[in-house]
Design an enzyme around this catalytic site. Sequence first.
Site, PDB file in Angstrom:
ATOM      1  N   LYS B 136     -17.940 -44.439 -20.346  1.00  0.00           N
ATOM      2  CA  LYS B 136     -18.089 -44.589 -18.896  1.00  0.00           C
ATOM      3  C   LYS B 136     -18.913 -44.979 -18.412  1.00  0.00           C
ATOM      4  O   LYS B 136     -20.209 -45.220 -19.171  1.00  0.00           O
ATOM      5  CB  LYS B 136     -17.776 -42.907 -18.358  1.00  0.00           C
ATOM      6  CG  LYS B 136     -17.784 -42.915 -16.928  1.00  0.00           C
ATOM      7  CD  LYS B 136     -18.162 -41.444 -16.611  1.00  0.00           C
ATOM      8  CE  LYS B 136     -17.801 -41.199 -14.928  1.00  0.00           C
ATOM      9  NZ  LYS B 136     -18.035 -39.527 -14.539  1.00  0.00           N
ATOM     10  N   LEU B 185     -20.683 -41.440  -7.412  1.00  0.00           N
ATOM     11  CA  LEU B 185     -20.287 -40.776  -9.262  1.00  0.00           C
ATOM     12  C   LEU B 185     -19.314 -39.407  -8.787  1.00  0.00           C
ATOM     13  O   LEU B 185     -19.439 -38.835  -9.186  1.00  0.00           O
ATOM     14  CB  LEU B 185     -21.358 -39.817 -10.124  1.00  0.00           C
ATOM     15  CG  LEU B 185     -21.718 -41.820 -11.226  1.00  0.00           C
ATOM     16  CD1 LEU B 185     -22.941 -41.206 -11.889  1.00  0.00           C
ATOM     17  CD2 LEU B 185     -20.750 -42.098 -11.434  1.00  0.00           C
ATOM     18  N   SER B 211     -14.283 -38.739 -11.530  1.00  0.00           N
ATOM     19  CA  SER B 211     -15.009 -40.127 -11.899  1.00  0.00           C
ATOM     20  C   SER B 211     -15.022 -40.966 -12.934  1.00  0.00           C
ATOM     21  O   SER B 211     -15.367 -41.690 -13.189  1.00  0.00           O
ATOM     22  CB  SER B 211     -16.171 -39.358 -11.721  1.00  0.00           C
ATOM     23  OG  SER B 211     -17.521 -38.722 -12.298  1.00  0.00           O
ATOM     24  N   ILE B 232     -19.121 -32.655 -13.422  1.00  0.00           N
ATOM     25  CA  ILE B 232     -20.319 -31.803 -12.344  1.00  0.00           C
ATOM     26  C   ILE B 232     -19.059 -31.447 -11.169  1.00  0.00           C
ATOM     27  O   ILE B 232     -19.531 -29.823 -11.049  1.00  0.00           O
ATOM     28  CB  ILE B 232     -21.079 -32.472 -12.381  1.00  0.00           C
ATOM     29  CG1 ILE B 232     -22.622 -31.482 -12.061  1.00  0.00           C
ATOM     30  CG2 ILE B 232     -20.890 -33.122 -10.568  1.00  0.00           C
ATOM     31  CD1 ILE B 232     -23.971 -32.308 -10.566  1.00  0.00           C
ATOM     32  N   GLY B 233     -18.058 -31.663 -11.247  1.00  0.00           N
ATOM     33  CA  GLY B 233     -17.177 -30.570 -10.580  1.00  0.00           C
ATOM     34  C   GLY B 233     -15.983 -30.956 -10.627  1.00  0.00           C
ATOM     35  O   GLY B 233     -14.832 -30.581  -9.669  1.00  0.00           O
ATOM     36  N   GLY B 234     -15.914 -31.696 -11.665  1.00  0.00           N
ATOM     37  CA  GLY B 234     -13.941 -32.181 -12.255  1.00  0.00           C
ATOM     38  C   GLY B 234     -14.070 -33.188 -12.588  1.00  0.00           C
ATOM     39  O   GLY B 234     -12.778 -34.460 -12.962  1.00  0.00           O
ATOM     40  N   SER B 235     -14.971 -34.467 -13.392  1.00  0.00           N
ATOM     41  CA  SER B 235     -14.892 -35.483 -13.271  1.00  0.00           C
ATOM     42  C   SER B 235     -14.283 -36.030 -14.961  1.00  0.00           C
ATOM     43  O   SER B 235     -14.435 -36.990 -14.730  1.00  0.00           O
ATOM     44  CB  SER B 235     -15.997 -36.038 -13.369  1.00  0.00           C
ATOM     45  OG  SER B 235     -16.517 -36.166 -11.909  1.00  0.00           O
TER      46      SER B 235
END
Lengths: 553, 553
Positions: B136, B185, B211, B232-235
């Site tokens: 990434k 992001l 992301s 950080i939340g599902g990326s």
Amino acid sequence: MLPSPRKTGPSWQSIAEQAQKHRDASLALVQPPLPTITDLALDTSSVPKTVLTAEELSITESDPVTLLSQLSTGTISSKQVAQAFLRRAALAQTLVNCITELLPATALERASYLDTYLQDNGKPIGPLHGLPISVKEHIGMKDLTLNAGFISWHARIGAANAHILDILLEAGAVLYARTTQPQTLMHLETSSNLYGETLNPFNRTLTSGGSSGGEGALVGLRGSCLGIGTDIGGSIRSPAANCGVYGLRPTSHRLPLEGLSATMLGQEHIVPVIGPLSTSLGGVKVFMKTLVDARPWVREPSLLPFAWKTESQLRVFGAGYKGIKIGVLWDDGVVRPHPPVTRALNTVVAKLKSLPGVEVVEWKPYKHDWAWTIISSLYFADGGSEESMAIEASGEPWRPLSEFIIKDNRNVKKGGLTVREVWDWTIKREEYKAEYARLWGDVDVILCPVGPGAAPPLDHARYWGYTSQWNLLDYPSLVFPVSRVDPAIDVVEVGYVPRNDKDKYNYDLYEPNKYVNAPVSLQLVGRRYEDEKVVEVLEYLEEKIGLPFEKFF
Amino acid sequence: MLPSPRKTGPSWQSIAEQAQKHRDASLALVQPPLPTITDLALDTSSVPKTVLTAEELSITESDPVTLLSQLSTGTISSKQVAQAFLRRAALAQTLVNCITELLPATALERASYLDTYLQDNGKPIGPLHGLPISVKEHIGMKDLTLNAGFISWHARIGAANAHILDILLEAGAVLYARTTQPQTLMHLETSSNLYGETLNPFNRTLTSGGSSGGEGALVGLRGSCLGIGTDIGGSIRSPAANCGVYGLRPTSHRLPLEGLSATMLGQEHIVPVIGPLSTSLGGVKVFMKTLVDARPWVREPSLLPFAWKTESQLRVFGAGYKGIKIGVLWDDGVVRPHPPVTRALNTVVAKLKSLPGVEVVEWKPYKHDWAWTIISSLYFADGGSEESMAIEASGEPWRPLSEFIIKDNRNVKKGGLTVREVWDWTIKREEYKAEYARLWGDVDVILCPVGPGAAPPLDHARYWGYTSQWNLLDYPSLVFPVSRVDPAIDVVEVGYVPRNDKDKYNYDLYEPNKYVNAPVSLQLVGRRYEDEKVVEVLEYLEEKIGLPFEKFF
């Protein structure tokens, strides 16, 4: 917005009086009563043997590991042991003012229960069966005060036992004494408007250290063999060092913190830790192992689910000696230690150099002044507003060392940092940690002072660098007793030119006679999460070079 | 104070054009050149076999563990493998727009070096010898862009390789492709004004997720067998799920984060993590083991010094079957998953129930809406000012999902939180974590959806709860492919009455035909630091119930 100081209700003085009456009433329940002691000497360590029974002296001056062995087999009873420590703790309060309350009724009841349990089951209830443990006041106990050193918090009551106490009780401990702490918990001494000043058992003109200074003084006087302190800048290690006992600041997130009372809860930039003070290294070890073995992470998810390592962390050679590389930090480059500390280091290092397998190298300090700037900028990220509020709500005066660390601290930003400023300091902290990590190479531990001198006179502990350094880096750091100040040998370093104001303050402070009798301790520091290695190295060194060089009891 | 949008210098459009030209130039270096593809189908997965050689297809559709075995013995050369993945990645860019640049020159040079090394030394250079790994873009590479999805950051250049890349290179990896990410992001999709939108390989009207959506699309199309994302939340998990591949969000502080570019650096309230996306579970495992075995904590002190556990984390019975207790979370009580997700869960659960040793129980959701309030209050604790600044500095427009998560998010406080407010949310976070921890009992893992549906149409991924829940709790969570949307079976649930606005939004979104072909994935979640157990459970289930039920290549 800070609330205005309270104008109605009881004065702070009357609250303090009430707290002290409560304490005294709890002491009065200890039987048989202690004689009144009128003529207090500078060094109180000879008093116990004039007051306590031979059995009480023998029990309270035993290593906790020995006690545990005797307790687990019924050679001595839990009740005998609790009784002995209750009496010695009550005496310690008279001598050095280290107690907020004793718990004779619950302690003796619990001890009886444990005695019956052992008799009925033929085995101890757990690894700490019958061992009395003393506890710093801000570690919550159900239905008891939780003032954390503030007058305005005097009515706070623990809703439940702190997590750590639940585990220790489950393991068989007996909780019998609660100990003093300073206003704000952010002094390396112990003075509050609730209970006054806690003194050094070996020289009452000096401080016991802090903030776990009630524990330091109590364990130092053998009114406890194992106590619980907390540390965010030296608060376990300063009192351990000043009072000639062992104290470990473990790496963060290994021991349970749930159920403590303090300002700045929720703050994670510099993680506070809980840890033991003990009369022996064995006491430190059994404390750590018992707590980690209890898998505290199941209840408290911020803790790390990793066992206490029991296999050796050191290289062992065929000849049976261990390979240990020790970096010696003589001086942090900011404030030069007083002569007794340097002498203790010198003596230890000379002996280390004669040990096969042990390699001693110099550890050059790396920007320890910058480390202090970082940590002291992060300590009071809200500008100290919670502490100010907690002090001013009752109208109690600021203690000198509260003023020093908050109001006079140029790294505390009025009004507090913004979130972005906290993040910026956090980045600097991590950069510094990475830079420091690069220095280690194959060094196993760092040997260094615990402070810039032995215990200073009251209100003079103003240099945190030798302990806060390892809080910033989150390194396990273990304090152990070595020697004693000897004014005849530890003379002033003539002609020394101080490097800066802090160094001058510390240099001017040293008048050998004022420090007479004070314990001198040193500190072993490991890499993050190498707690087990640090303990193991000290075990080995104690065995090989015969530490401490002077006995305090 | 936010700076005013830049009034001089190149327009954002011209910067984007320049970035895309740079990307296209890097693709043009891949030899032999790919044919121009004019007629793009909805499902692009049949294109590779019309364009690539049989050898290229065979290599790129191999499991990374198989490739590593062949590479380490010289059965195939590093150069062959790098070449095959370069060509397939270039093709993937044409099909789904997932690449920011390819690195054919350095990748092939490195591959040749590795081939020579193997020949000269008779053994591989390390555990990842010759394996191409995609990265990434915001994970720094020396001398290359580091724009993290912002036009205004286009001139930022990596000063050094990120720590994780140093380790992977040391282990023998070949870095050959850099992949897209969204503006900020902070989308569960991948669209930026620099590179446009990354599409789902199996249905180009849907998102690849985000992301790490460049990775998702690239790995999904087998232009990579192992890639690095961040979460950080599902990326990591959203793109893995949307594109039918494996993705692991490890517990925090296990893998190195040093050298990443992003907003909110220094923020520790919700710790971002780095982790793998792969075409196989074996790829996930070799990635984790290689990185942890490299002892990254020595260089990066925020990491935890604990090995990757190789001994079984499960009970094993005499009959050779494993004792696993699985809690099934069908619905988080906030937003009900679409029918294809529930069908996938149903199918898996039915098979699990037939396995000896496996016990399936219901996992009741506990306040998942409150969990979202906590995490979304902590995400942008500075009020989103860094993101606003980074967007507005170039004059680029806000992407819809940036608006959604920052400007339209009522949990983002204008002007930012105070330090005390951050601490208060941190306390709430820890309380919630402790409450959730109490639910586990003897459950080993939770099986649950990865999102409220398969990959949604572009700009519609507005519910994070099924992934952010585990970020808040810091639980390891592993996504794996199960099935595919079948509009004939996965019909709309008629008569369902949505519980709230979010649920209604999601319910209304589902029109079976729009989702045709989309992969359906599920998630296995473990307790904090039980990453190894989660991987082991999935290994066992894959073997026993034959997952995935549908193959994507």
